[in-house]
Write a protein that holds these residues in place. Sequence first.
Motif, mmCIF file in Angstrom:
data_model
loop_
_atom_site.group_PDB
_atom_site.id
_atom_site.type_symbol
_atom_site.label_atom_id
_atom_site.label_comp_id
_atom_site.label_asym_id
_atom_site.label_seq_id
_atom_site.Cartn_x
_atom_site.Cartn_y
_atom_site.Cartn_z
ATOM 1 N N GLN A 86 0.436 43.557 -18.844
ATOM 2 C CA GLN A 86 1.295 44.127 -19.829
ATOM 3 C C GLN A 86 1.238 43.335 -21.037
ATOM 4 N N GLY A 90 0.287 45.179 -24.648
ATOM 5 C CA GLY A 90 1.483 45.169 -25.818
ATOM 6 C C GLY A 90 1.009 44.631 -26.838
ATOM 7 N N ASN A 92 -1.136 43.758 -30.456
ATOM 8 C CA ASN A 92 -1.816 44.594 -31.472
ATOM 9 C C ASN A 92 -3.115 43.732 -31.660
ATOM 10 N N ASN A 270 -6.990 47.978 -23.831
ATOM 11 C CA ASN A 270 -6.366 47.843 -24.872
ATOM 12 C C ASN A 270 -7.146 48.603 -25.948
ATOM 13 N N ARG A 286 1.909 52.740 -21.366
ATOM 14 C CA ARG A 286 2.444 51.722 -22.008
ATOM 15 C C ARG A 286 4.067 51.487 -21.742
ATOM 16 N N ASP A 287 4.858 52.610 -21.841
ATOM 17 C CA ASP A 287 6.197 52.392 -21.459
ATOM 18 C C ASP A 287 6.340 51.958 -19.993
ATOM 19 N N ASP A 290 5.699 48.422 -19.738
ATOM 20 C CA ASP A 290 7.022 47.513 -20.386
ATOM 21 C C ASP A 290 7.949 47.424 -19.199
#
Length: 837
Positions: A86, A90, A92, A270, A286-287, A290
Motif C-alpha cells: 500500500q 500511495g 507519487n 504504481n 487504491r481505496d 488504503d
Amino acid sequence: MDIVLVTTVIASLFLVIAGAEPLAARLRVPYSVILAVLGILIGVGAIWFLRTDLTDALNPVAEAILGLPIRSNIFLYVFLPTLLFQATLGMNLRRMLDDWVPILVLAVVAVVVATLSVGYALSWASALPLAACLLIGAIVSTTDPSAVVSIFRSISAPRRLARIIEGESLLNDAAAIALFGLFMGFVMLGVPDPSLQDALARFPLLIAGGAVVGWLAAQVAVRIMALFSQHELAQISISVALPYLAYIGAEQSIGASGVIAVVAAGLTMNLAGPGRLPPQAWANLRDLWDVLAHWAGALIFILAALLIPRLLEEARAEDFMLVGVVILAAFAARSVILFGLLPLLTLLGFSPAVERPYRVAILWGGLRGAVTLALALAVTESFRVPDDIQRVVGILATGFTLFTLMVQGTTLRLVIGKLGLDRLSPIDEALSRQVVAVALQTVREDVSRMTENYELNHETVRSEAKRFGERLELAVKTAEESADILDRDRITLGLIALAGHERDTILARMRERTISARMAEQVLSDADRLIEGARTGGRSGYQRAARGTVAFGSRFRAAVILHNRLRLSFPLARLTADRFELLLSQRLILRDLGGFIDGRIRRIHGRRVADLLHELLSRRIEAVETALESLQLQYPGYAEKLERRFIRRTALRLEEREYTAMREDGLVGAEVYTALMQDIGQRRATAETRPRLDIALRRVELVRQFPLFADLEDAVLKRLARALKARHADPGEILLRKDSAPRSVFFIASGAVELESAGQTWRLGRGDMFGQMAILSKKARRAEVRAIAPSALLELDQDRFRRLLKRSGSLRKAVRASAEMRGIDPQDLFPEETVTA
C-alpha cells in the motif's frame, strides 16, 4: 480455543481501532502511540485478571486474549506485505523519481550507519557476540514516518520534504529487513563475528533477486488485469494476491528478500497500473488498499503491544543500561545523517535545503513501531537462536520502541511548537486576513440574493445583515492594516494558488475521463512541480518548473539514440505518442485557468498580480503550442487523431451523464439503464485505444518543407532524408559552443534558437540553418547557439553538407545571405572553384 471467543476478541479489537483514531486526534498525539498504549493496557489487564483471586469471571476472555495466535510469521507474511504494498501504491512515484538520489542515499546509508552504530556500541557495552549486536542494530533501524509526516502536512511543511521522508522510510524498512535476514542467518548458524566479505557476498542476491521476482510478478499481474478490463472485482482480487505471491516466491524459491520483492511489485504496479486499468478501477483499487493497510497497521500495533508485558517480564537492571546505549547510538546515527549527510547532499545539489528546525523535528519524530516489534518477535520465537540472545533482543527492541513511542511520540507536537513550525509566517497571516475579507464579501452578495429569492422576513434579514456587516467591516479593517505584503510575495502566493487550481482541474478532467489516467498522473506531477517551484523559488522557480513541463527528458533522448543508432523505434514511438497526448492535455487544462485568475486571484491580490499571472500563463500556453507545432510538423495528422479521440470520449461522458440523470429521475428502468451503460462501456473501450504513431513515415515530407531544399530532385531528397539525424532541444540548451571544432550543420524544423557572436545576437527560426559558417571557413566556431524554445532540429555532417552545397543553388543563396547578415564576405566562404553557376 473457542472460535466464538476468538472471533469476539478480534471484533472487539476493531472497536478499539475505531476509537483510537478520534482519541489520538483529541489528545493530539500520534495514532500509533494510542494503539500501543491500548495494546499494552489490554495485555497487562489480561495478565492481571488471570493472576488475581478477586474474580474468575473474565478468565476465559483473558485466556483468549493471551492465547491469540500471535506469531512472527503472521506479522511477516500477512501484515508486512500489506503495509509495504500500500505504501508503494500511495506514493507519487514520478515525483519521488525527481528526488531518487537523496531518498536512496538517505535510506541505504541511514540503515547501514544505524546498524553499525548500534551494533558496535552494544558490542562494546555488553558481552553479546557481534553478530547478535548487529542483528539488534538492524531491527531498530526501521522507522515509522507516519507521525512526523502527518504533522508536517498539518503545518504545511514543504511537500517535497514530506515526500523524501516517506520514500526514505519505505526503502529504509526494506533495507533494514534485508539486513535483518542477513544477520539472523549468521546468528542461527553460530557465526559470532561475521566478516564484511561474508555479508556483502549474500547481500546482492537478497536485493537483486527480490527486485527481479517482484518486477516479474507485477508485470504478469498487470497484463492479466488488463485482460479483465470489464471485471473490476477480478482486477482488485489479482492486486490482493500479488504482494503475497511475490513475497513468498522470493523468500521460498530463491532465498531472496521478500520485502524487496513486495516493494518492487508495488512500484511496478504504481507505474504501469494507471495506464492499463480504467480510471475508476484504479481509484477503487487504491481505496481498498488504503483500508487494508489501515487495518493491518492498527492490528500489528495492538497485537505486538499485547506481547510487550510478557517480553519485559524478564528484564534486569543491566538491560535498562543497554536500552540507553541503543537509544544514544540510534540518535547519534540519525544525527549524522540529518546534520552531516543531508547538508552535504544539499551542497552538491542533490537534495532540497532542509532548514535546521525541520531536521530537529525529523530526528525527534523517528518513532519505531510494529515492524521493529515483529522482527524482535521473530528472534524470540526461533529455536535456533540461543536463549540468552532471544531474551536480550526482545527486551532491547521492546524498550527502545517504548521509548520512542512514549517519550518522543507524546512530546513531538510540543517540540514542533517550540521550534516554531506550527506558526504561520507573517505573509501567510496577512494573506489569511485578506482571504477572510474577500470570502465574506462574496458571502454577503450570495446571502443577499438568497434572501430576495426566498422572500424572508425583512426585520430578520435586517438584523442578521447588521451583525454580518459588523463582522465584514472588522475583517476589511484588519486586512487593510496588514496590506503590506510585498508584490513579490503576492506573486508567489498567486502562483501557488494557480498551480493548486490547475491540479484540481486535472483531477476533475480525470474523473470525467476526458484525459486518460496515464496522462493525468503525468500532468499532476507537473502541477506538483509548479507548486514546489513557486514555494521555493517564487516566480523564477515557477517558470523553471513550467519549462520542465514541455522539456524533452532523459528517457526521450535515450529513445532517440536507440532509434538513430540501433534502429529500435518502439521506445521513441511510444514516448512521442505520450508527448503528443501530454501536450494536448496541457493545452486543454491551461485554457481553463484564465477564469480562475480573474475570478479569485484578482480579488485577493489585485490587478497587477492578476495581469502578471495572465502573462505567465500566456507564455506557458505559447510554449505548449510551440512544442505541439513541432510534433505536428514532423507527424502531420496524428494530433488530429488524438483530438478526435478527445471529442469521442467527451461525448461518451456527456451521454453517460444524461442516462444517469434519466435513471435518477425515474424516466428509465434499471434494465434499460444497465443495457445503455454496457453499450457505453463497449464504445468507451474502443475510444480509449490510442491511435498508433509511425515515426518513420514523414522524414522525406519534412525535408521537402524546407525552402533550402526546394530545387533538389526526389532521389537526392530521399538520400538526404536518410542522412539527416533528428535532434530535440529544450529551452536554454546550448547546441554549439564557442571555439568548438566544426562537425555538423543544423536545420531548424521547428522552434527557435539564439546565436551570439562578437557581442551581437541573432534569432533563427523554422527553416533556418546554423553551423555552416565554421565549416566553410574551416575555423573554430566564433558563435554560441542556444535553444530559446522547444526545438526539433535536423543534423547533417560536414562532408554531406559540402556535397549538398554543390547540388543546391537555393542552399548556396541562403548561405550567402546569412554571411552578409553577419558582416562576412561571401567570397571568403566560396572559393571560385566552388561557386560556379
